[in-house]
Design an enzyme around this catalytic site. Structure first.
Site, PDB file in Angstrom:
ATOM      1  N   LEU A  18       0.821  -1.220   0.000  1.00 45.88           N
ATOM      2  CA  LEU A  18       0.000   0.000   0.000  1.00 45.88           C
ATOM      3  C   LEU A  18       0.855   1.269   0.000  1.00 45.88           C
ATOM      4  O   LEU A  18       0.350   2.365   0.278  1.00 45.88           O
ATOM      5  CB  LEU A  18      -0.961   0.000   1.198  1.00 45.88           C
ATOM      6  CG  LEU A  18      -1.971  -1.161   1.224  1.00 45.88           C
ATOM      7  CD1 LEU A  18      -2.897  -1.039   2.429  1.00 45.88           C
ATOM      8  CD2 LEU A  18      -2.796  -1.209  -0.065  1.00 45.88           C
ATOM      9  N   GLY A  19       2.128   1.124  -0.329  1.00 41.16           N
ATOM     10  CA  GLY A  19       2.961   2.308  -0.567  1.00 41.16           C
ATOM     11  C   GLY A  19       3.461   2.996   0.691  1.00 41.16           C
ATOM     12  O   GLY A  19       3.741   4.197   0.655  1.00 41.16           O
ATOM     13  N   ASP A  72       5.001   3.818  -7.413  1.00 35.28           N
ATOM     14  CA  ASP A  72       4.536   4.055  -6.038  1.00 35.28           C
ATOM     15  C   ASP A  72       4.691   5.525  -5.658  1.00 35.28           C
ATOM     16  O   ASP A  72       3.734   6.181  -5.234  1.00 35.28           O
ATOM     17  CB  ASP A  72       5.352   3.220  -5.038  1.00 35.28           C
ATOM     18  CG  ASP A  72       4.919   1.768  -5.001  1.00 35.28           C
ATOM     19  OD1 ASP A  72       4.233   1.337  -5.942  1.00 35.28           O
ATOM     20  OD2 ASP A  72       5.292   1.069  -4.044  1.00 35.28           O
TER      21      ASP A  72
HETATM   22  O1  PMV Z   1       6.011  -2.091  -3.046  1.00 30.25           O
HETATM   23  P1  PMV Z   1       4.741  -2.602  -3.631  1.00 30.25           P
HETATM   24  O2  PMV Z   1       4.271  -3.864  -3.059  1.00 30.25           O
HETATM   25  O3  PMV Z   1       3.701  -1.505  -3.682  1.00 30.25           O
HETATM   26  O4  PMV Z   1       5.031  -2.946  -5.165  1.00 30.25           O
HETATM   27  C1  PMV Z   1       5.327  -1.966  -6.104  1.00 30.25           C
HETATM   28  C2  PMV Z   1       4.895  -2.350  -7.460  1.00 30.25           C
HETATM   29  C3  PMV Z   1       5.856  -3.200  -8.282  1.00 30.25           C
HETATM   30  O5  PMV Z   1       5.400  -3.076  -9.615  1.00 30.25           O
HETATM   31  C4  PMV Z   1       5.796  -4.656  -7.866  1.00 30.25           C
HETATM   32  C5  PMV Z   1       7.290  -2.715  -8.192  1.00 30.25           C
HETATM   33  C6  PMV Z   1       7.557  -1.375  -8.867  1.00 30.25           C
HETATM   34  O6  PMV Z   1       8.538  -0.737  -8.514  1.00 30.25           O
HETATM   35  O7  PMV Z   1       6.810  -0.990  -9.777  1.00 30.25           O
END
Ligand code: PMV
Length: 334
Positions: free
Chosen positions: A113-114, A159
């Site tokens: 969730l960032g 993110d």
């Molecule tokens: O950190 P998370 O779980 O929100 O994943 C980010 C999204 C990914 O595509 C898996 C990684 C990225 O940097 O885009």
């Protein structure tokens, strides 16, 4: 701007995010669609002795569950936050200044969730404010790459783009971010499996697999690109039926590349059985959260109850339209 008190203290708030389409494939060049959500982190920065960078953080490890909270390296969580402060000072040409930063975060850690991107951009905004500098969203987005790389290794940037810009965005690469103007934002239910995992490990595994299985991934990337572009069209048209189908298809691609998890699969099945128009994991997967698209508020409430019975942790989130903002005395500064 005066995001600053007379003693130099400056505050900022940034949202968390969900990825509606395109996670993982975005690292390999496909577009993603992300939405900032109304779970927030807040940072307060105060100038201090030159050369000192001190960060204190109140991060909800309790939400990770006892066993997993024990496995989370809190020092490891603080280092990217320190880096966010340091790189901001360097960027604004005050590399020798000192700053005390206090961070609060309502977003569960390691759940997709960032939380890290949100705390990072909130710190960047607050630290710049403490030095009487206002940065653009684009600048905050760029500075956030340092800490995000430290944490994730190979972040696409989606993110921190969602956390910095707010609302719903289409992200292809750092110089191709489009905020989407939507008449209506669909009603999502977020549900945490309670299983928390490092994004870095999952992203590395997918990148390695894409190198081994070139042909398969070429097809996957084409499919993922089509899905994300169709998601943008469905969002603009307010076509929830279509959006739900696309989310389901996206989930199928994510299962194919090995980033789902038994508990995610189970909760996604329950969500679909209980009337969700579509459901998929969100973020890096391997646990973490799913998002389910609900027809209306009543459907969302019912689904939240059903998922809680299956040991999921539901969050009824709304879109955060603001992105990162300077704050003073709990009020947003325009
Ligand atoms: O950190 P998370 O779980 O929100 O994943 C980010 C999204 C990914 O595509 C898996 C990684 C990225 O940097 O885009």
């Amino acid at each position: 701007m005066d995001a600053q008190n007379p003693d130099g203290t400056a505050g900022a708030q940034a949202p968390g995010k969900v990825i509606i389409a395109g996670e993982h494939f975005v690292v390999l060049g496909a577009p993603a669609v992300a939405m900032a959500i109304n779970l927030h982190s807040r940072a307060t920065a105060r100038p201090t002795r030159p050369g000192t960078i001190q960060v204190e953080a109140d991060i909800p490890l309790h939400l990770a569950g006892k066993q997993q909270a024990d496995m989370v390296d809190t020092r490891g969580l603080l280092e990217p936050l320190r880096l966010a402060a340091k790189e901001t000072l360097t960027y604004i040409g005050r590399g020798k200044a000192g700053v005390n930063v206090d961070v609060e975060c309502d977003i569960p850690v390691g759940a997709g969730l960032g939380s890290s991107a949100s705390t990072t951009v909130a710190i960047i905004n607050a630290v710049a404010g403490s030095q009487r500098r206002a940065l653009t969203r684009k600048e905050m987005f760029q500075i956030a790459f340092g800490p995000e790389k430290y944490l994730h290794g190979k972040p696409s940037g989606v993110d921190q783009a969602a956390c910095a810009y707010g609302g719903v965005i289409r992200f292809i690469r750092p110089n191709n971010i489009t905020p989407l103007r939507l008449e209506r934002v669909p009603s999502f239910l977020v549900c945490d499996t309670g299983i928390h995992r490092p994004t870095r490990r999952l992203v590395n595994a997918v990148v390695r697999r894409s190198e081994r299985e070139k042909n398969t991934f070429e097809n996957h990337l084409d499919d993922a690109t089509e899905v994300s572009e169709a998601v943008v069209r469905a969002l603009k048209a307010g076509d929830d039926e279509e959006l739900g189908l696309l989310m389901n298809y996206n989930q199928h691609l994510l299962v194919d590349i090995g980033v789902s998890h038994g508990k995610l699969d189970k909760l996604i099945e329950v969500a679909r059985d209980r009337g969700a128009l579509g459901a998929k994991l969100t973020g890096a997967g391997g646990g973490g959260c799913l998002i389910a698209l609900c027809e209306d508020e009543i459907a969302r409430r019912k689904l939240a109850r059903a998922l809680r019975r299956e040991n999921g942790i539901p969050y009824k989130v709304e879109a955060d339209p603001l992105g990162v903002v300077a704050m003073s005395d709990g009020r947003v500064l325009k």
